[in-house]
Scaffold this motif. Sequence first.
Motif, PDB file in Angstrom:
ATOM      1  N   HIS A 128       7.418  10.657 -11.079  1.00 51.39           N
ATOM      2  CA  HIS A 128       7.152   9.970  -9.817  1.00 51.39           C
ATOM      3  C   HIS A 128       8.265   8.951  -9.593  1.00 51.39           C
ATOM      4  O   HIS A 128       8.654   8.234 -10.516  1.00 51.39           O
ATOM      5  CB  HIS A 128       5.806   9.253  -9.883  1.00 51.39           C
ATOM      6  CG  HIS A 128       5.595   8.270  -8.761  1.00 51.39           C
ATOM      7  ND1 HIS A 128       5.421   8.668  -7.453  1.00 51.39           N
ATOM      8  CD2 HIS A 128       5.563   6.904  -8.757  1.00 51.39           C
ATOM      9  CE1 HIS A 128       5.267   7.596  -6.692  1.00 51.39           C
ATOM     10  NE2 HIS A 128       5.356   6.519  -7.457  1.00 51.39           N
ATOM     11  N   ASP A 129       8.772   8.894  -8.375  1.00 48.55           N
ATOM     12  CA  ASP A 129       9.810   7.923  -8.023  1.00 48.55           C
ATOM     13  C   ASP A 129       9.326   7.125  -6.816  1.00 48.55           C
ATOM     14  O   ASP A 129       9.300   7.628  -5.690  1.00 48.55           O
ATOM     15  CB  ASP A 129      11.116   8.651  -7.696  1.00 48.55           C
ATOM     16  CG  ASP A 129      12.278   7.690  -7.449  1.00 48.55           C
ATOM     17  OD1 ASP A 129      12.033   6.475  -7.290  1.00 48.55           O
ATOM     18  OD2 ASP A 129      13.433   8.155  -7.420  1.00 48.55           O
ATOM     19  N   CYS A 130       8.950   5.892  -7.061  1.00 45.95           N
ATOM     20  CA  CYS A 130       8.333   5.079  -6.002  1.00 45.95           C
ATOM     21  C   CYS A 130       9.292   4.733  -4.882  1.00 45.95           C
ATOM     22  O   CYS A 130       8.874   4.236  -3.837  1.00 45.95           O
ATOM     23  CB  CYS A 130       7.728   3.809  -6.596  1.00 45.95           C
ATOM     24  SG  CYS A 130       8.941   2.561  -7.082  1.00 45.95           S
ATOM     25  N   ARG A 131      10.583   5.009  -5.083  1.00 43.22           N
ATOM     26  CA  ARG A 131      11.591   4.671  -4.071  1.00 43.22           C
ATOM     27  C   ARG A 131      12.086   5.889  -3.293  1.00 43.22           C
ATOM     28  O   ARG A 131      12.878   5.762  -2.363  1.00 43.22           O
ATOM     29  CB  ARG A 131      12.772   3.967  -4.750  1.00 43.22           C
ATOM     30  CG  ARG A 131      12.376   2.623  -5.391  1.00 43.22           C
ATOM     31  CD  ARG A 131      13.409   2.151  -6.415  1.00 43.22           C
ATOM     32  NE  ARG A 131      12.947   0.948  -7.089  1.00 43.22           N
ATOM     33  CZ  ARG A 131      12.142   0.945  -8.153  1.00 43.22           C
ATOM     34  NH1 ARG A 131      11.702   2.095  -8.663  1.00 43.22           N
ATOM     35  NH2 ARG A 131      11.755  -0.198  -8.718  1.00 43.22           N
ATOM     36  N   ASP A 132      11.636   7.074  -3.687  1.00 36.45           N
ATOM     37  CA  ASP A 132      12.067   8.311  -3.034  1.00 36.45           C
ATOM     38  C   ASP A 132      11.129   8.632  -1.867  1.00 36.45           C
ATOM     39  O   ASP A 132      10.077   9.237  -2.038  1.00 36.45           O
ATOM     40  CB  ASP A 132      12.075   9.455  -4.052  1.00 36.45           C
ATOM     41  CG  ASP A 132      12.442  10.791  -3.420  1.00 36.45           C
ATOM     42  OD1 ASP A 132      12.970  10.782  -2.288  1.00 36.45           O
ATOM     43  OD2 ASP A 132      12.177  11.834  -4.054  1.00 36.45           O
ATOM     44  N   LYS A 133      11.535   8.249  -0.674  1.00 38.60           N
ATOM     45  CA  LYS A 133      10.666   8.388   0.501  1.00 38.60           C
ATOM     46  C   LYS A 133      10.282   9.835   0.791  1.00 38.60           C
ATOM     47  O   LYS A 133       9.191  10.106   1.306  1.00 38.60           O
ATOM     48  CB  LYS A 133      11.345   7.763   1.728  1.00 38.60           C
ATOM     49  CG  LYS A 133      11.458   6.242   1.641  1.00 38.60           C
ATOM     50  CD  LYS A 133      12.065   5.636   2.881  1.00 38.60           C
ATOM     51  CE  LYS A 133      12.154   4.130   2.754  1.00 38.60           C
ATOM     52  NZ  LYS A 133      12.809   3.506   3.932  1.00 38.60           N
ATOM     53  N   ASP A 134      11.164  10.762   0.459  1.00 38.82           N
ATOM     54  CA  ASP A 134      10.881  12.176   0.728  1.00 38.82           C
ATOM     55  C   ASP A 134       9.740  12.720  -0.132  1.00 38.82           C
ATOM     56  O   ASP A 134       9.140  13.735   0.203  1.00 38.82           O
ATOM     57  CB  ASP A 134      12.139  13.025   0.487  1.00 38.82           C
ATOM     58  CG  ASP A 134      13.215  12.762   1.526  1.00 38.82           C
ATOM     59  OD1 ASP A 134      12.871  12.246   2.614  1.00 38.82           O
ATOM     60  OD2 ASP A 134      14.393  13.050   1.253  1.00 38.82           O
ATOM     61  N   SER A 135       9.454  12.053  -1.257  1.00 36.74           N
ATOM     62  CA  SER A 135       8.398  12.526  -2.158  1.00 36.74           C
ATOM     63  C   SER A 135       7.070  11.806  -1.921  1.00 36.74           C
ATOM     64  O   SER A 135       6.112  12.005  -2.658  1.00 36.74           O
ATOM     65  CB  SER A 135       8.823  12.329  -3.613  1.00 36.74           C
ATOM     66  OG  SER A 135       8.841  10.946  -3.942  1.00 36.74           O
ATOM     67  N   LEU A 136       7.024  10.975  -0.868  1.00 35.62           N
ATOM     68  CA  LEU A 136       5.851  10.134  -0.609  1.00 35.62           C
ATOM     69  C   LEU A 136       5.219  10.465   0.737  1.00 35.62           C
ATOM     70  O   LEU A 136       5.870  11.014   1.619  1.00 35.62           O
ATOM     71  CB  LEU A 136       6.259   8.648  -0.635  1.00 35.62           C
ATOM     72  CG  LEU A 136       6.926   8.157  -1.928  1.00 35.62           C
ATOM     73  CD1 LEU A 136       7.581   6.800  -1.707  1.00 35.62           C
ATOM     74  CD2 LEU A 136       5.913   8.077  -3.068  1.00 35.62           C
ATOM     75  N   VAL A 137       3.942  10.101   0.875  1.00 34.12           N
ATOM     76  CA  VAL A 137       3.240  10.340   2.128  1.00 34.12           C
ATOM     77  C   VAL A 137       2.347   9.153   2.463  1.00 34.12           C
ATOM     78  O   VAL A 137       1.741   8.547   1.580  1.00 34.12           O
ATOM     79  CB  VAL A 137       2.412  11.655   2.051  1.00 34.12           C
ATOM     80  CG1 VAL A 137       1.357  11.588   0.968  1.00 34.12           C
ATOM     81  CG2 VAL A 137       1.787  12.006   3.390  1.00 34.12           C
ATOM     82  N   ASP A 138       2.299   8.812   3.753  1.00 32.87           N
ATOM     83  CA  ASP A 138       1.477   7.700   4.235  1.00 32.87           C
ATOM     84  C   ASP A 138       0.011   8.120   4.231  1.00 32.87           C
ATOM     85  O   ASP A 138      -0.350   9.133   4.825  1.00 32.87           O
ATOM     86  CB  ASP A 138       1.920   7.338   5.661  1.00 32.87           C
ATOM     87  CG  ASP A 138       1.602   5.901   6.002  1.00 32.87           C
ATOM     88  OD1 ASP A 138       0.574   5.408   5.522  1.00 32.87           O
ATOM     89  OD2 ASP A 138       2.377   5.278   6.745  1.00 32.87           O
ATOM     90  N   VAL A 139      -0.827   7.341   3.567  1.00 33.66           N
ATOM     91  CA  VAL A 139      -2.241   7.701   3.421  1.00 33.66           C
ATOM     92  C   VAL A 139      -3.167   6.799   4.244  1.00 33.66           C
ATOM     93  O   VAL A 139      -4.239   7.219   4.664  1.00 33.66           O
ATOM     94  CB  VAL A 139      -2.654   7.664   1.924  1.00 33.66           C
ATOM     95  CG1 VAL A 139      -4.126   7.983   1.731  1.00 33.66           C
ATOM     96  CG2 VAL A 139      -1.795   8.635   1.117  1.00 33.66           C
ATOM     97  N   GLY A 140      -2.753   5.571   4.482  1.00 36.50           N
ATOM     98  CA  GLY A 140      -3.619   4.655   5.236  1.00 36.50           C
ATOM     99  C   GLY A 140      -3.350   3.204   4.891  1.00 36.50           C
ATOM    100  O   GLY A 140      -2.234   2.831   4.535  1.00 36.50           O
ATOM    101  N   ILE A 141      -4.414   2.400   4.999  1.00 43.66           N
ATOM    102  CA  ILE A 141      -4.302   0.956   4.760  1.00 43.66           C
ATOM    103  C   ILE A 141      -5.267   0.546   3.656  1.00 43.66           C
ATOM    104  O   ILE A 141      -6.433   0.942   3.642  1.00 43.66           O
ATOM    105  CB  ILE A 141      -4.618   0.149   6.043  1.00 43.66           C
ATOM    106  CG1 ILE A 141      -3.666   0.553   7.185  1.00 43.66           C
ATOM    107  CG2 ILE A 141      -4.531  -1.357   5.784  1.00 43.66           C
ATOM    108  CD1 ILE A 141      -2.211   0.190   6.953  1.00 43.66           C
ATOM    109  N   LEU A 142      -4.790  -0.268   2.721  1.00 42.65           N
ATOM    110  CA  LEU A 142      -5.621  -0.785   1.625  1.00 42.65           C
ATOM    111  C   LEU A 142      -6.591  -1.849   2.135  1.00 42.65           C
ATOM    112  O   LEU A 142      -6.354  -2.451   3.191  1.00 42.65           O
ATOM    113  CB  LEU A 142      -4.721  -1.402   0.547  1.00 42.65           C
ATOM    114  CG  LEU A 142      -3.830  -0.430  -0.235  1.00 42.65           C
ATOM    115  CD1 LEU A 142      -2.732  -1.193  -0.977  1.00 42.65           C
ATOM    116  CD2 LEU A 142      -4.663   0.388  -1.205  1.00 42.65           C
ATOM    117  N   PRO A 143      -7.663  -2.126   1.400  1.00 44.42           N
ATOM    118  CA  PRO A 143      -8.576  -3.208   1.794  1.00 44.42           C
ATOM    119  C   PRO A 143      -7.845  -4.536   1.983  1.00 44.42           C
ATOM    120  O   PRO A 143      -8.234  -5.357   2.818  1.00 44.42           O
ATOM    121  CB  PRO A 143      -9.550  -3.284   0.615  1.00 44.42           C
ATOM    122  CG  PRO A 143      -9.546  -1.919   0.024  1.00 44.42           C
ATOM    123  CD  PRO A 143      -8.143  -1.418   0.202  1.00 44.42           C
ATOM    124  N   SER A 144      -6.774  -4.731   1.252  1.00 46.24           N
ATOM    125  CA  SER A 144      -6.004  -5.972   1.345  1.00 46.24           C
ATOM    126  C   SER A 144      -5.169  -6.043   2.614  1.00 46.24           C
ATOM    127  O   SER A 144      -4.669  -7.105   2.971  1.00 46.24           O
ATOM    128  CB  SER A 144      -5.068  -6.081   0.144  1.00 46.24           C
ATOM    129  OG  SER A 144      -4.148  -4.989   0.142  1.00 46.24           O
TER     130      SER A 144
END
Length: 425
Positions: free
Chosen positions: A133-149
């Motif tokens: 997993h690469d937390c900085r690789d935008k191509d490997s990520l997807v927007d899921v929503g908003i956290l309670p915070s």
Amino acid sequence: MAVIKIPYSKGFVDLEVSNENLLAVLESKAHHFKTEEDQVTIAKRALENPIDSPRLMELAKGKNKIVIITSDHTRPVPSKITLPLLLEEIRSGNPNADVTILIATGFHRLTTYEEMMNKFGEEIVKNEKLVNHDCRDKDSLVDVGILPSGGKLILNKLAMEADLLIAEGFIEPHFFAGFSGGRKSVLPGVASGTTVLANHCAKFIASEYARTGILEGNPIHRDMVYAAEAANLAFIFNVVIDSEKKIINAFAGDRVAAHERGCEFVTALASVKAQPADIAITSNGGYPLDQNIYQAVKGMTAAEATAKEDGVIIIAAACNDGHGGKAFYDTFIENPTAQSIMDKIMQIPMEKTIPDQWESQILARILIKHKVILVTDQCDPKMVTDMHMLHAYTLEEALTMAHEIKGEDATVTVVPDGVSVIVGN
């Protein structure tokens, strides 16, 4: 003279403390927990008797894309034992499943091939599909929503596209999430950097509930639970280990119920009563958790909980991998005092959280009230002193330094493994 074994790197070092000065030795009962069963038997029994869940072999039936989230090189999860058992269970229910093992690096650097071989073994590395997993690789990520915070929830695409998402890990006290394991495999494990930063914001880290052994009311935990639910984490397999990193218990099944059961077990073993002392000595549990200064802050919080205000904290941590985070290191070399660091961090809003801010915040909190002596013979002493700490090559040298600061009659409390205990009043 008392001789106490302190985990350090891949072994132990001896600490000698005079009986007149020694106030207490605080250890998790996990280190003395005796079981007649071997590790595989313990782990298999958990998989065969999942908590509030069907067996994994049943869940795997009819699922095409199965993803197993596993811990990275900084976590002592005994994956050479647990991963083969997970794979066997999955394939007994679905022999043709397309299985991906997703390494939960969180906000850490990527796990190297050599580290994979060391952690997972040749059989898994050469025959299974492993992805960092690469937390900085935008191509490997997807927007899921908003956290309670209110922070953005962005997760690894492979995890979100899985027909069945599973996580393995281990449960131990955690210095701001309450406990490791369970939901933590998703956040921060396979979350984007943006999401991790929001979850680890200054306000949350400063919360009195964001402490070792606390889940109820913990704002960081609340976000993590939400993220695991949003990712549809269907099954967890978490172990509890002793000081030799051996499995002494295991919990499998529902992401919430199995994790809670594991946390209850750890709480019963790990809870110790603080014995406030002039000098508190600890470690970060040895390899792999003591590879850098960043991780070593965890162990310091155990000593913090049993050191008198203005007391000296000594921590033995190899730190062979250096500081562990450039932003973390830069924060200390760019600011003259721990108080100035804390003042700046507390002005940073959630959406502007900077990398490694949380570790800087906790280390600054400790340094405001305590002198810290970091014992290592495996990293540059200047790196240690740059970060507002004192350096010693040996525990003996560090203890001499501490007595010079606090006096020859100074009391000493030892927490041999700082990441294994919940120090309370």
